[in-house]
Motif scaffolding. Structure first.
Motif, mmCIF file in Angstrom:
data_model
loop_
_atom_site.group_PDB
_atom_site.id
_atom_site.type_symbol
_atom_site.label_atom_id
_atom_site.label_comp_id
_atom_site.label_asym_id
_atom_site.label_seq_id
_atom_site.Cartn_x
_atom_site.Cartn_y
_atom_site.Cartn_z
ATOM 1 N N PHE A 40 0.825 -1.206 0.000
ATOM 2 C CA PHE A 40 0.000 0.000 0.000
ATOM 3 C C PHE A 40 0.858 1.255 0.000
ATOM 4 O O PHE A 40 0.519 2.235 -0.659
ATOM 5 C CB PHE A 40 -0.953 0.008 1.195
ATOM 6 C CG PHE A 40 -2.187 0.814 0.926
ATOM 7 C CD1 PHE A 40 -3.287 0.234 0.324
ATOM 8 C CD2 PHE A 40 -2.238 2.164 1.238
ATOM 9 C CE1 PHE A 40 -4.424 0.975 0.039
ATOM 10 C CE2 PHE A 40 -3.369 2.911 0.962
ATOM 11 C CZ PHE A 40 -4.464 2.314 0.360
ATOM 12 N N ARG A 41 1.985 1.235 0.709
ATOM 13 C CA ARG A 41 2.860 2.410 0.718
ATOM 14 C C ARG A 41 3.382 2.687 -0.681
ATOM 15 O O ARG A 41 3.567 3.837 -1.067
ATOM 16 C CB ARG A 41 4.020 2.236 1.696
ATOM 17 C CG ARG A 41 4.820 0.964 1.522
ATOM 18 C CD ARG A 41 6.295 1.015 1.209
ATOM 19 N NE ARG A 41 7.029 2.163 1.569
ATOM 20 C CZ ARG A 41 7.650 2.927 0.687
ATOM 21 N NH1 ARG A 41 7.567 2.649 -0.618
ATOM 22 N NH2 ARG A 41 8.363 3.962 1.069
ATOM 23 N N ASP A 42 3.598 1.634 -1.482
ATOM 24 C CA ASP A 42 4.069 1.815 -2.849
ATOM 25 C C ASP A 42 2.952 2.319 -3.764
ATOM 26 O O ASP A 42 3.215 3.025 -4.742
ATOM 27 C CB ASP A 42 4.644 0.509 -3.391
ATOM 28 C CG ASP A 42 5.902 0.082 -2.659
ATOM 29 O OD1 ASP A 42 6.648 0.973 -2.208
ATOM 30 O OD2 ASP A 42 6.131 -1.137 -2.517
ATOM 31 N N ARG A 43 1.720 1.964 -3.445
ATOM 32 C CA ARG A 43 0.599 2.493 -4.217
ATOM 33 C C ARG A 43 0.480 4.006 -4.008
ATOM 34 O O ARG A 43 0.235 4.756 -4.956
ATOM 35 C CB ARG A 43 -0.712 1.814 -3.793
ATOM 36 C CG ARG A 43 -0.754 0.318 -4.070
ATOM 37 C CD ARG A 43 -2.077 -0.269 -3.631
ATOM 38 N NE ARG A 43 -2.041 -1.732 -3.656
ATOM 39 C CZ ARG A 43 -3.053 -2.503 -3.326
ATOM 40 N NH1 ARG A 43 -4.208 -1.954 -2.931
ATOM 41 N NH2 ARG A 43 -2.947 -3.820 -3.366
ATOM 42 N N VAL A 44 0.645 4.424 -2.771
ATOM 43 C CA VAL A 44 0.587 5.858 -2.476
ATOM 44 C C VAL A 44 1.726 6.587 -3.179
ATOM 45 O O VAL A 44 1.527 7.643 -3.787
ATOM 46 C CB VAL A 44 0.639 6.101 -0.956
ATOM 47 C CG1 VAL A 44 0.723 7.595 -0.657
ATOM 48 C CG2 VAL A 44 -0.579 5.490 -0.271
ATOM 49 N N ALA A 45 2.925 6.019 -3.109
ATOM 50 C CA ALA A 45 4.068 6.633 -3.775
ATOM 51 C C ALA A 45 3.850 6.711 -5.274
ATOM 52 O O ALA A 45 4.188 7.722 -5.921
ATOM 53 C CB ALA A 45 5.341 5.833 -3.469
ATOM 54 N N ARG A 46 3.272 5.666 -5.849
ATOM 55 C CA ARG A 46 2.989 5.663 -7.285
ATOM 56 C C ARG A 46 1.980 6.749 -7.643
ATOM 57 O O ARG A 46 2.125 7.437 -8.659
ATOM 58 C CB ARG A 46 2.459 4.286 -7.698
ATOM 59 C CG ARG A 46 2.060 4.166 -9.169
ATOM 60 C CD ARG A 46 3.215 4.436 -10.099
ATOM 61 N NE ARG A 46 2.811 4.408 -11.497
ATOM 62 C CZ ARG A 46 3.420 5.089 -12.456
ATOM 63 N NH1 ARG A 46 4.465 5.867 -12.183
ATOM 64 N NH2 ARG A 46 3.001 5.001 -13.694
ATOM 65 N N ALA A 47 0.976 6.919 -6.805
ATOM 66 C CA ALA A 47 -0.030 7.955 -7.053
ATOM 67 C C ALA A 47 0.603 9.343 -7.033
ATOM 68 O O ALA A 47 0.280 10.202 -7.873
ATOM 69 C CB ALA A 47 -1.137 7.857 -6.016
ATOM 70 N N ILE A 48 1.513 9.569 -6.107
ATOM 71 C CA ILE A 48 2.186 10.865 -6.031
ATOM 72 C C ILE A 48 3.017 11.102 -7.288
ATOM 73 O O ILE A 48 3.014 12.207 -7.862
ATOM 74 C CB ILE A 48 3.071 10.933 -4.773
ATOM 75 C CG1 ILE A 48 2.207 10.940 -3.513
ATOM 76 C CG2 ILE A 48 3.965 12.177 -4.808
ATOM 77 C CD1 ILE A 48 2.997 10.867 -2.229
ATOM 78 N N ARG A 49 3.714 10.075 -7.742
ATOM 79 C CA ARG A 49 4.530 10.215 -8.960
ATOM 80 C C ARG A 49 3.645 10.510 -10.179
ATOM 81 O O ARG A 49 3.996 11.327 -11.029
ATOM 82 C CB ARG A 49 5.355 8.959 -9.178
ATOM 83 C CG ARG A 49 6.474 8.766 -8.156
ATOM 84 C CD ARG A 49 7.352 7.562 -8.483
ATOM 85 N NE ARG A 49 8.482 7.484 -7.574
ATOM 86 C CZ ARG A 49 8.509 6.727 -6.473
ATOM 87 N NH1 ARG A 49 7.457 5.974 -6.166
ATOM 88 N NH2 ARG A 49 9.577 6.713 -5.693
ATOM 89 N N ILE A 50 2.508 9.841 -10.251
ATOM 90 C CA ILE A 50 1.587 10.082 -11.365
ATOM 91 C C ILE A 50 1.077 11.523 -11.313
ATOM 92 O O ILE A 50 0.976 12.199 -12.350
ATOM 93 C CB ILE A 50 0.411 9.092 -11.326
ATOM 94 C CG1 ILE A 50 0.893 7.688 -11.701
ATOM 95 C CG2 ILE A 50 -0.708 9.528 -12.278
ATOM 96 C CD1 ILE A 50 -0.177 6.619 -11.569
ATOM 97 N N ARG A 51 0.784 11.990 -10.107
ATOM 98 C CA ARG A 51 0.282 13.377 -9.981
ATOM 99 C C ARG A 51 1.318 14.366 -10.507
ATOM 100 O O ARG A 51 0.959 15.394 -11.127
ATOM 101 C CB ARG A 51 -0.064 13.678 -8.518
ATOM 102 C CG ARG A 51 -0.649 15.086 -8.294
ATOM 103 C CD ARG A 51 -1.914 15.274 -9.082
ATOM 104 N NE ARG A 51 -2.487 16.604 -8.900
ATOM 105 C CZ ARG A 51 -2.111 17.681 -9.577
ATOM 106 N NH1 ARG A 51 -1.148 17.581 -10.493
ATOM 107 N NH2 ARG A 51 -2.691 18.840 -9.367
ATOM 108 N N LEU A 52 2.582 14.092 -10.291
ATOM 109 C CA LEU A 52 3.636 14.957 -10.839
ATOM 110 C C LEU A 52 3.749 14.778 -12.355
ATOM 111 O O LEU A 52 3.929 15.752 -13.093
ATOM 112 C CB LEU A 52 4.976 14.639 -10.178
ATOM 113 C CG LEU A 52 5.120 14.996 -8.696
ATOM 114 C CD1 LEU A 52 6.466 14.500 -8.170
ATOM 115 C CD2 LEU A 52 4.982 16.496 -8.469
ATOM 116 N N ASP A 53 3.632 13.542 -12.807
ATOM 117 C CA ASP A 53 3.805 13.253 -14.234
ATOM 118 C C ASP A 53 2.754 13.922 -15.107
ATOM 119 O O ASP A 53 3.017 14.249 -16.265
ATOM 120 C CB ASP A 53 3.783 11.736 -14.490
ATOM 121 C CG ASP A 53 5.026 11.023 -13.968
ATOM 122 O OD1 ASP A 53 6.035 11.719 -13.718
ATOM 123 O OD2 ASP A 53 4.981 9.796 -13.801
ATOM 124 N N VAL A 54 1.542 14.102 -14.580
ATOM 125 C CA VAL A 54 0.468 14.674 -15.404
ATOM 126 C C VAL A 54 0.580 16.190 -15.515
ATOM 127 O O VAL A 54 -0.174 16.807 -16.280
ATOM 128 C CB VAL A 54 -0.931 14.286 -14.861
ATOM 129 C CG1 VAL A 54 -1.117 12.782 -14.867
ATOM 130 C CG2 VAL A 54 -1.179 14.876 -13.477
#
Length: 234
Positions: A82-96
């Motif tokens: 789950f911690r990696d899912r949150v980290a992935r979401a943050i990275r996606i938010r930056l990527d967009v």
């Protein structure tokens, strides 16, 4: 809350404004230029953005949240912790984010004292969008603590990212991992405190008190006759 699609005229004005943000910031000048560059009347534009460029900056941010939610919906995160899912979401938010300078200018805008509440609301909205999209079902005080913690993480990540010159933002990726690890350590300490028999006389009443706190009611995003929607679109 579900992120409903904005009025297409709002997006048209925002698209017309963005090329000028790097030079003039989210200022009255870019609002005036955006109106002049479209076939939308001044009165119509002002009704869509009562605060002019400030409301455009709000829309720019919420559009980023919408894009993140859409991208997250396409990702297969089942095999991630789950911690990696949150980290992935943050990275996606930056990527967009398509315009880094617009974010920089927005950060400066919402740091102004009279707009600080707007900035805090936008940060909270991003944290809420992440937790909701990842399937958070908490309905007690944890609903608030999760979003408050992630809001702090997101705010620090954005500031770090704005100054990051590393290739493919590798330093920002490492920073995200460090911040998530710090949060997980806090959760570990909280669990240890709650399980400590010597602290039960203190933690027991506090946990019962916190158990009385409930998450805000989620209103379905439906559009049917007789439904009154507050707040309007962003």
């Amino acid at each position: 809350m579900p992120l409903s699609a904005p009025d297409p005229a709002k997006l048209q004005l925002l698209d017309a404004a963005l090329p000028n943000v790097a030079f003039d910031g989210w200022s009255p000048a870019i609002f005036t230029a955006a109106v002049a560059a479209t076939d939308i009347s001044q009165d119509r534009a002002r009704s869509l953005f009562p605060r002019g460029a400030t409301d455009m900056a709000v829309l720019f941010h919420t559009q980023g949240d919408r894009a993140m939610v859409q991208q997250l919906g396409l990702e297969n995160l089942n095999d991630l912790r789950f911690r990696d899912r949150v980290a992935r979401a943050i990275r996606i938010r930056l990527d967009v984010i398509e315009d880094k300078e617009a974010v920089r200018r927005g950060t400066a805008l919402f740091a102004l004292p009279h707009l600080a509440a707007d900035g805090a609301k936008l940060i909270w909205g991003t944290a809420d969008a992440i937790w909701t999209t990842l399937g958070d079902t908490s309905d007690d005080v944890n609903w608030y603590t999760k979003r408050a913690t992630l809001s702090a993480v997101w705010a620090s990540v954005v500031l770090y990212w704005l100054g990051d010159q590393s290739e493919d933002y590798a330093d920002t990726d490492a920073f995200i991992d460090r911040r998530i690890d710090e949060v997980m350590q806090i959760e570990k300490i909280k669990a240890q405190v709650n399980n400590n028999q010597f602290l039960k006389p203190l933690t027991g009443p506090l946990n019962r008190l916190f158990g009385m706190v409930k998450a805000p009611m989620r209103v379905p995003d439906v559009k049917v006759p007789g439904m009154w929607r507050t707040g309007g679109e962003q």
